[in-house]
Design a protein around this motif. Structure first.
Motif, PDB file in Angstrom:
ATOM      1  N   ILE A  93      26.398  42.000  51.096  1.00  0.00           N
ATOM      2  CA  ILE A  93      27.809  41.735  50.802  1.00  0.00           C
ATOM      3  C   ILE A  93      28.451  42.997  50.246  1.00  0.00           C
ATOM      4  O   ILE A  93      29.543  43.385  50.659  1.00  0.00           O
ATOM      5  CB  ILE A  93      27.969  40.547  49.834  1.00  0.00           C
ATOM      6  CG1 ILE A  93      27.543  39.259  50.529  1.00  0.00           C
ATOM      7  CG2 ILE A  93      29.404  40.443  49.323  1.00  0.00           C
ATOM      8  CD1 ILE A  93      27.475  38.062  49.619  1.00  0.00           C
ATOM      9  N   LEU A  94      27.758  43.662  49.329  1.00  0.00           N
ATOM     10  CA  LEU A  94      28.262  44.921  48.782  1.00  0.00           C
ATOM     11  C   LEU A  94      28.515  45.918  49.908  1.00  0.00           C
ATOM     12  O   LEU A  94      29.560  46.558  49.962  1.00  0.00           O
ATOM     13  CB  LEU A  94      27.275  45.518  47.776  1.00  0.00           C
ATOM     14  CG  LEU A  94      27.619  46.946  47.350  1.00  0.00           C
ATOM     15  CD1 LEU A  94      28.788  46.961  46.387  1.00  0.00           C
ATOM     16  CD2 LEU A  94      26.424  47.640  46.764  1.00  0.00           C
ATOM     17  N   SER A  95      27.576  46.038  50.809  1.00  0.00           N
ATOM     18  CA  SER A  95      27.698  46.968  51.927  1.00  0.00           C
ATOM     19  C   SER A  95      28.957  46.673  52.744  1.00  0.00           C
ATOM     20  O   SER A  95      29.758  47.570  53.035  1.00  0.00           O
ATOM     21  CB  SER A  95      26.445  46.856  52.806  1.00  0.00           C
ATOM     22  OG  SER A  95      26.603  47.572  53.996  1.00  0.00           O
ATOM     23  N   TYR A 146      24.551  52.954  49.970  1.00  0.00           N
ATOM     24  CA  TYR A 146      25.234  51.736  49.531  1.00  0.00           C
ATOM     25  C   TYR A 146      25.904  51.052  50.724  1.00  0.00           C
ATOM     26  O   TYR A 146      25.828  49.839  50.876  1.00  0.00           O
ATOM     27  CB  TYR A 146      26.317  52.029  48.482  1.00  0.00           C
ATOM     28  CG  TYR A 146      25.869  52.724  47.224  1.00  0.00           C
ATOM     29  CD1 TYR A 146      24.568  52.597  46.731  1.00  0.00           C
ATOM     30  CD2 TYR A 146      26.743  53.526  46.514  1.00  0.00           C
ATOM     31  CE1 TYR A 146      24.182  53.239  45.569  1.00  0.00           C
ATOM     32  CE2 TYR A 146      26.361  54.165  45.347  1.00  0.00           C
ATOM     33  CZ  TYR A 146      25.082  54.028  44.884  1.00  0.00           C
ATOM     34  OH  TYR A 146      24.708  54.668  43.728  1.00  0.00           O
ATOM     35  N   MET A 147      26.541  51.851  51.574  1.00  0.00           N
ATOM     36  CA  MET A 147      27.266  51.308  52.722  1.00  0.00           C
ATOM     37  C   MET A 147      26.353  50.665  53.761  1.00  0.00           C
ATOM     38  O   MET A 147      26.775  49.774  54.481  1.00  0.00           O
ATOM     39  CB  MET A 147      28.083  52.406  53.401  1.00  0.00           C
ATOM     40  CG  MET A 147      29.248  52.891  52.576  1.00  0.00           C
ATOM     41  SD  MET A 147      30.133  54.228  53.383  1.00  0.00           S
ATOM     42  CE  MET A 147      30.780  53.366  54.811  1.00  0.00           C
ATOM     43  N   HIS A 148      25.129  51.141  53.833  1.00  0.00           N
ATOM     44  CA  HIS A 148      24.189  50.626  54.832  1.00  0.00           C
ATOM     45  C   HIS A 148      23.169  49.655  54.253  1.00  0.00           C
ATOM     46  O   HIS A 148      22.221  49.265  54.932  1.00  0.00           O
ATOM     47  CB  HIS A 148      23.497  51.790  55.541  1.00  0.00           C
ATOM     48  CG  HIS A 148      24.451  52.572  56.389  1.00  0.00           C
ATOM     49  ND1 HIS A 148      25.094  53.697  55.925  1.00  0.00           N
ATOM     50  CD2 HIS A 148      24.920  52.351  57.638  1.00  0.00           C
ATOM     51  CE1 HIS A 148      25.900  54.153  56.873  1.00  0.00           C
ATOM     52  NE2 HIS A 148      25.821  53.361  57.917  1.00  0.00           N
ATOM     53  N   GLY A 149      23.364  49.254  52.998  1.00  0.00           N
ATOM     54  CA  GLY A 149      22.480  48.271  52.378  1.00  0.00           C
ATOM     55  C   GLY A 149      21.092  48.790  52.087  1.00  0.00           C
ATOM     56  O   GLY A 149      20.164  48.013  51.898  1.00  0.00           O
ATOM     57  N   TYR A 188      30.118  42.070  45.032  1.00  0.00           N
ATOM     58  CA  TYR A 188      28.774  41.517  45.170  1.00  0.00           C
ATOM     59  C   TYR A 188      28.658  40.073  45.629  1.00  0.00           C
ATOM     60  O   TYR A 188      27.599  39.671  46.069  1.00  0.00           O
ATOM     61  CB  TYR A 188      28.041  41.606  43.827  1.00  0.00           C
ATOM     62  CG  TYR A 188      27.521  42.974  43.516  1.00  0.00           C
ATOM     63  CD1 TYR A 188      26.349  43.432  44.102  1.00  0.00           C
ATOM     64  CD2 TYR A 188      28.182  43.810  42.634  1.00  0.00           C
ATOM     65  CE1 TYR A 188      25.863  44.690  43.817  1.00  0.00           C
ATOM     66  CE2 TYR A 188      27.698  45.063  42.344  1.00  0.00           C
ATOM     67  CZ  TYR A 188      26.543  45.503  42.936  1.00  0.00           C
ATOM     68  OH  TYR A 188      26.066  46.741  42.648  1.00  0.00           O
ATOM     69  N   THR A 189      29.684  39.287  45.455  1.00  0.00           N
ATOM     70  CA  THR A 189      29.496  37.859  45.696  1.00  0.00           C
ATOM     71  C   THR A 189      30.349  37.345  46.835  1.00  0.00           C
ATOM     72  O   THR A 189      31.486  37.764  47.011  1.00  0.00           O
ATOM     73  CB  THR A 189      29.779  37.038  44.432  1.00  0.00           C
ATOM     74  OG1 THR A 189      31.111  37.286  44.016  1.00  0.00           O
ATOM     75  CG2 THR A 189      28.824  37.377  43.320  1.00  0.00           C
ATOM     76  N   SER A 190      29.789  36.422  47.577  1.00  0.00           N
ATOM     77  CA  SER A 190      30.491  35.865  48.723  1.00  0.00           C
ATOM     78  C   SER A 190      31.610  34.919  48.306  1.00  0.00           C
ATOM     79  O   SER A 190      32.533  34.685  49.069  1.00  0.00           O
ATOM     80  CB  SER A 190      29.521  35.138  49.649  1.00  0.00           C
ATOM     81  OG  SER A 190      28.876  34.099  48.949  1.00  0.00           O
ATOM     82  N   ASP A 191      31.553  34.405  47.091  1.00  0.00           N
ATOM     83  CA  ASP A 191      32.597  33.482  46.642  1.00  0.00           C
ATOM     84  C   ASP A 191      33.727  34.199  45.922  1.00  0.00           C
ATOM     85  O   ASP A 191      34.528  33.583  45.265  1.00  0.00           O
ATOM     86  CB  ASP A 191      32.009  32.389  45.761  1.00  0.00           C
ATOM     87  CG  ASP A 191      31.286  32.923  44.540  1.00  0.00           C
ATOM     88  OD1 ASP A 191      31.005  34.132  44.497  1.00  0.00           O
ATOM     89  OD2 ASP A 191      30.992  32.137  43.630  1.00  0.00           O
ATOM     90  N   ALA A 192      33.838  35.500  46.088  1.00  0.00           N
ATOM     91  CA  ALA A 192      34.876  36.283  45.436  1.00  0.00           C
ATOM     92  C   ALA A 192      35.874  36.825  46.449  1.00  0.00           C
ATOM     93  O   ALA A 192      36.519  37.819  46.217  1.00  0.00           O
ATOM     94  CB  ALA A 192      34.238  37.422  44.654  1.00  0.00           C
ATOM     95  N   ALA A 193      36.008  36.174  47.567  1.00  0.00           N
ATOM     96  CA  ALA A 193      36.818  36.691  48.681  1.00  0.00           C
ATOM     97  C   ALA A 193      38.268  36.961  48.300  1.00  0.00           C
ATOM     98  O   ALA A 193      38.880  37.851  48.859  1.00  0.00           O
ATOM     99  CB  ALA A 193      36.759  35.720  49.851  1.00  0.00           C
ATOM    100  N   ASP A 194      38.804  36.238  47.350  1.00  0.00           N
ATOM    101  CA  ASP A 194      40.226  36.423  47.009  1.00  0.00           C
ATOM    102  C   ASP A 194      40.441  37.028  45.633  1.00  0.00           C
ATOM    103  O   ASP A 194      41.499  36.861  45.042  1.00  0.00           O
ATOM    104  CB  ASP A 194      40.946  35.079  47.090  1.00  0.00           C
ATOM    105  CG  ASP A 194      40.938  34.519  48.497  1.00  0.00           C
ATOM    106  OD1 ASP A 194      41.124  35.316  49.431  1.00  0.00           O
ATOM    107  OD2 ASP A 194      40.734  33.307  48.654  1.00  0.00           O
TER     108      ASP A 194
END
Length: 84
Positions: free
Chosen positions: A14-16, A49-52, A76-82
């Motif tokens: 997700i960070l990547s 970082y960009m390539h994980g 870092y988190t998938s639930d932080a989209a907004d």
């Protein structure tokens, strides 16, 4: 007890993806070299970082978030989209 693994709420993939998006969407567009210079690190670390391939330390992640003016949760988190 067995081999139980707990999924971390922090996902390097997700960070990547977020980092690539932030760099691409920036005006002007931010390059690995630009970001590395601003963070005081080498361009190959930004690439990792960009390539994980590597996960930034907490202080580095804070610096990345501050650079792009986003929350660290967004990185870092998938639930932080907004959370921009």
């Amino acid at each position: 007890m067995g081999n139980q693994t707990t999924k971390s709420p922090f996902d390097v993939q997700i960070l990547s993806a977020r980092l690539k998006d932030l760099m691409r969407e920036s005006v002007p567009k931010v390059t690995q070299k630009d970001l590395a210079a601003a963070l005081g690190t080498a361009p190959n670390m930004v690439s990792a970082y960009m390539h994980g391939k590597s996960c930034p330390s907490l202080p580095m992640a804070v610096n990345i978030a501050q650079y792009f003016d986003v929350s660290i949760c967004l990185l870092y988190t998938s639930d932080a989209a907004d959370e921009r």
